[in-house]
Scaffold this motif. Structure first.
Motif, PDB file in Angstrom:
ATOM      1  N   THR A  22       0.830  -1.209   0.000  1.00  0.00           N
ATOM      2  CA  THR A  22       0.000   0.000   0.000  1.00  0.00           C
ATOM      3  C   THR A  22       0.866   1.261   0.000  1.00  0.00           C
ATOM      4  N   SER A  23       2.016   1.231   0.682  1.00  0.00           N
ATOM      5  CA  SER A  23       2.937   2.368   0.664  1.00  0.00           C
ATOM      6  C   SER A  23       3.451   2.627  -0.755  1.00  0.00           C
ATOM      7  N   THR A  24       3.834   1.547  -1.428  1.00  0.00           N
ATOM      8  CA  THR A  24       4.347   1.662  -2.789  1.00  0.00           C
ATOM      9  C   THR A  24       3.265   2.186  -3.730  1.00  0.00           C
ATOM     10  N   THR A  25       2.065   1.669  -3.582  1.00  0.00           N
ATOM     11  CA  THR A  25       0.941   2.127  -4.407  1.00  0.00           C
ATOM     12  C   THR A  25       0.683   3.611  -4.196  1.00  0.00           C
ATOM     13  N   LEU A  26       0.608   4.023  -2.938  1.00  0.00           N
ATOM     14  CA  LEU A  26       0.284   5.413  -2.617  1.00  0.00           C
ATOM     15  C   LEU A  26       1.339   6.363  -3.179  1.00  0.00           C
ATOM     16  N   LEU A  27       2.620   6.061  -2.924  1.00  0.00           N
ATOM     17  CA  LEU A  27       3.679   6.978  -3.361  1.00  0.00           C
ATOM     18  C   LEU A  27       3.799   6.996  -4.885  1.00  0.00           C
ATOM     19  N   THR A  28       3.639   5.850  -5.517  1.00  0.00           N
ATOM     20  CA  THR A  28       3.689   5.810  -6.983  1.00  0.00           C
ATOM     21  C   THR A  28       2.588   6.686  -7.575  1.00  0.00           C
ATOM     22  N   TYR A  29       1.379   6.550  -7.024  1.00  0.00           N
ATOM     23  CA  TYR A  29       0.249   7.364  -7.507  1.00  0.00           C
ATOM     24  C   TYR A  29       0.521   8.856  -7.315  1.00  0.00           C
ATOM     25  N   VAL A  30       1.035   9.231  -6.158  1.00  0.00           N
ATOM     26  CA  VAL A  30       1.280  10.639  -5.854  1.00  0.00           C
ATOM     27  C   VAL A  30       2.335  11.223  -6.795  1.00  0.00           C
ATOM     28  N   LEU A  31       3.446  10.529  -6.957  1.00  0.00           N
ATOM     29  CA  LEU A  31       4.520  11.051  -7.807  1.00  0.00           C
ATOM     30  C   LEU A  31       4.090  11.118  -9.275  1.00  0.00           C
ATOM     31  N   LYS A  32       3.294  10.157  -9.720  1.00  0.00           N
ATOM     32  CA  LYS A  32       2.772  10.214 -11.091  1.00  0.00           C
ATOM     33  C   LYS A  32       1.859  11.424 -11.270  1.00  0.00           C
ATOM     34  N   THR A  33       1.036  11.679 -10.264  1.00  0.00           N
ATOM     35  CA  THR A  33       0.130  12.823 -10.329  1.00  0.00           C
ATOM     36  C   THR A  33       0.901  14.125 -10.445  1.00  0.00           C
ATOM     37  N   PHE A  34       2.062  14.185  -9.822  1.00  0.00           N
ATOM     38  CA  PHE A  34       2.861  15.407  -9.847  1.00  0.00           C
ATOM     39  C   PHE A  34       3.905  15.416 -10.964  1.00  0.00           C
ATOM     40  N   GLY A  35       3.737  14.532 -11.936  1.00  0.00           N
ATOM     41  CA  GLY A  35       4.514  14.654 -13.165  1.00  0.00           C
ATOM     42  C   GLY A  35       5.698  13.733 -13.321  1.00  0.00           C
ATOM     43  N   LEU A  36       5.984  12.899 -12.333  1.00  0.00           N
ATOM     44  CA  LEU A  36       7.093  11.955 -12.461  1.00  0.00           C
ATOM     45  C   LEU A  36       6.589  10.630 -13.021  1.00  0.00           C
ATOM     46  N   ASN A  37       7.499   9.802 -13.423  1.00  0.00           N
ATOM     47  CA  ASN A  37       7.156   8.453 -13.904  1.00  0.00           C
ATOM     48  C   ASN A  37       7.982   7.434 -13.126  1.00  0.00           C
ATOM     49  N   PRO A  38       7.657   7.264 -11.843  1.00  0.00           N
ATOM     50  CA  PRO A  38       8.494   6.402 -10.989  1.00  0.00           C
ATOM     51  C   PRO A  38       8.406   4.933 -11.392  1.00  0.00           C
TER      52      PRO A  38
END
Length: 575
Positions: free
Chosen positions: A90-106
């Motif tokens: 869930t941590s990985t999901t949350l942070l991936t979603y957040v960084l994608k929303t802010f323009g990164l492609n983690p």
């Protein structure tokens, strides 16, 4: 089973009852949780997201936010390494979603349990770096004690942010240029965020990042609604068995509601395959026994990337297929777990392990994905700290579970010379050692546990009775008050009530061979219905005064909501 009840001072109960205009029963239950201050009690009974503390109060939060903003501005390559359990997923999901929303492609990576082991191992790092060379790597739910691995990344010019809640070892200190968010390392032991698991800490990090964006008028400052992330936070928090108090209580309270009505297709598909009843409120036990095990099964037996992708995608059809795969893996896990448990119980019996201070059992044939679950089962059955070990390559690896009063981290620190690696929490830990050292470890660990025990004995733990009631106290009004204590979980257990002189007027009704239904008589009005799980071999007599130990809650069935007792134990009054 011995029953234990400590009578609280009536003046304290009366004072809290009058201060909050609540019943003396609810006041007593609050005092048993250590809550005597009326303001704190009010906050506990009525949790609000506004009660969450400023995320910037966490040590190193500002450093983590500033480094992340730099990565966003410069369109850096970012890798996220998360653990393979529900908290890590869930941590990985949350942070991936957040960084994608802010323009990164983690790019995210979860360890392959059987091939790469737990956490930030050299093997998983080499796989993570095989396709890309990030400027920044996040380590989630791991990394606090990964000194050599972080140094390896630093030597490659990769900055590291560790967000973790595992306890640190005295001889393991990350370099100062590593950004570590871990309340157990830096923060006040009384801080309300101290016991957040990693997904809770990632939520706090997201909150801090959004606060910064709003203060600087970032164009995407309002792109994320923090409330929409709480389904992930509750999944990880409940599954990781952290105390459901302080900020964990607030996040879980709202997160449970969000899971039930989630807009996330992955959660919707998981709810459906888990058979959740959407007509009744979601409880932590629904996560512990339905949702969590299905997510965990993938990390135990396969690749935890599957549930991460399921939780990230908006394609409901893909989510449905993934949820069905998780369900099948969970059924496989149950079969493996059953086999290992039976074998381990047999070894405990034949080898006389239950006579020792701790149970430590080893078999090279056991599946490493279920050793933690089996250790938990044996520790509860025998009321002893337990380690279940199996063979992985040239090493013996396993998981341990403890009992109240025994700190595994303290005990393992005194056996560290025999271990290749170890870590975890006071109640749950993992170890790796040379198989030739197992016998020596058993002796040393038992000696250490003996010194922790002092006069503590391994009798069956007593049943703690929160309050004694009469049958007339069992009203819907009381239930409405008890519901204010939800969600129940670690450090906030569901209360068990004692009822003296209860009368079961009719013979019980057995169903499914091992359970039964019953009623208890009230002096006026309708009787109260009750249910007893797996107690058909211990049926109480009818029309005889009894002492009952029960849980009291609402039962939801066919659109109806009715009071119901759950029988835990019974005794004749003289006993």
């Amino acid at each position: 089973m011995q029953w234990n009840h400590i009578q609280l001072p009536d003046p304290e109960i009366q004072t809290l009852s009058e201060s909050l205009n609540i019943s003396k029963i609810l006041a007593s239950l609050l005092l048993r949780l250590g809550i005597s201050n009326p303001n704190k009690a009010q906050r506990f009974l009525y949790p609000r997201l506004a009660h969450l503390q400023d995320p910037y109060e966490l040590t190193n939060m500002d450093r983590a936010v500033q480094r992340t903003i730099s990565a966003i501005k410069n369109h850096e390559s970012v890798t996220i390494l998360g653990d393979y359990d529900v908290d890590g997923i869930t941590s990985t999901t949350l942070l991936t979603y957040v960084l994608k929303t802010f323009g990164l492609n983690p790019h995210f990576v979860t360890p392959l349990r059987l091939e790469e082991g737990y956490g930030m191992t050299q093997a998983v790092l080499e796989r993570a770096l095989s396709d890309s060379h990030p400027g920044l790597l996040f380590a989630l739910d791991c990394g606090t004690n990964s000194v050599d691995e972080v140094a390896f990344l630093k030597n490659k010019g990769i900055d590291v942010i560790v967000i973790d809640h595992h306890q640190s070892k005295a001889d393991q200190t990350l370099s100062r240029d590593t950004i570590l968010i871990n309340p157990h390392v830096y923060d006040d032991p009384e801080a309300p965020w101290l016991n957040l698991c990693t997904v809770g800490l990632v939520f706090k990090f997201t909150h801090a990042l959004i606060k910064n964006f709003k203060e600087t008028d970032h164009p995407k400052a309002n792109a994320i609604d923090l409330k929409e992330l709480l389904d992930l936070v509750a999944l990880g928090t409940v599954s990781d068995l952290v105390p459901l108090l302080e900020e964990n209580r607030i996040l879980t309270y709202y997160g449970l509601q969000k899971i039930q009505h989630s807009n996330r297709p992955g959660i919707q598909a998981l709810n459906k395959v888990s058979g959740l009843n959407q007509s009744q409120p979601l409880k932590p036990s629904d996560i512990s026994f339905r949702l969590g095990p299905r997510i965990n099964a993938c990390g135990r037996l396969s690749d935890a990337a599957l549930p991460v992708n399921m939780l990230l995608t908006d394609d409901f059809q893909k989510c449905t297929l993934a949820a069905q795969q998780l369900n099948a893996l969970n059924q496989e896990r149950q079969e493996i777990e059953r086999s290992v448990t039976n074998h381990a119980l047999e070894l405990v019996e034949t080898q006389g392990l239950a006579k020792q201070n701790a149970i430590i059992s080893f078999s090279p044939d056991w599946h490493s994905g279920v050793v933690g679950i089996v250790a938990g089962k044996l520790s509860r059955i025998h009321n002893r700290p337990t380690f279940i070990l199996t063979q992985e390559g040239e090493s013996a690896k396993g998981s341990g579970r403890s009992i109240p009063g025994i700190n595994l981290m303290t005990a393992l620190s005194e056996c560290s010379d025999l271990l290749e690696s170890w870590g975890g929490h006071p109640m749950a830990a993992g170890i790796t050692l040379n198989p030739t050292k197992i016998s020596e470890f058993i002796d040393q660990f038992n000696k250490v546990i003996s010194s922790q025990l002092d006069a503590l004995t391994y009798l069956e733990p007593p049943l703690e009775i929160s309050e004694y009631l009469s049958a007339e106290d069992l009203t819907e009004g009381l239930l409405e008050e008890i519901e204010l204590l939800h969600p129940f979980g670690m450090h906030n257990p569901e209360p068990i009530f004692g009822i003296r002189n209860a009368i079961i007027p009719f013979p019980v009704t057995i169903f499914s061979e091992e359970h039964f239904r019953f009623q208890i008589k009230k002096s006026s009005g309708l009787p109260i219905n009750g249910i007893a799980w797996k107690m058909a071999s211990n049926i109480p007599p009818h029309n005889v005064p009894l002492s009952l130990a029960v849980k009291f809650s609402f039962n939801y069935w066919n659109g109806r909501k009715t009071p119901q007792l759950e029988l835990i134990d019974w005794k004749l009054p003289q006993n």
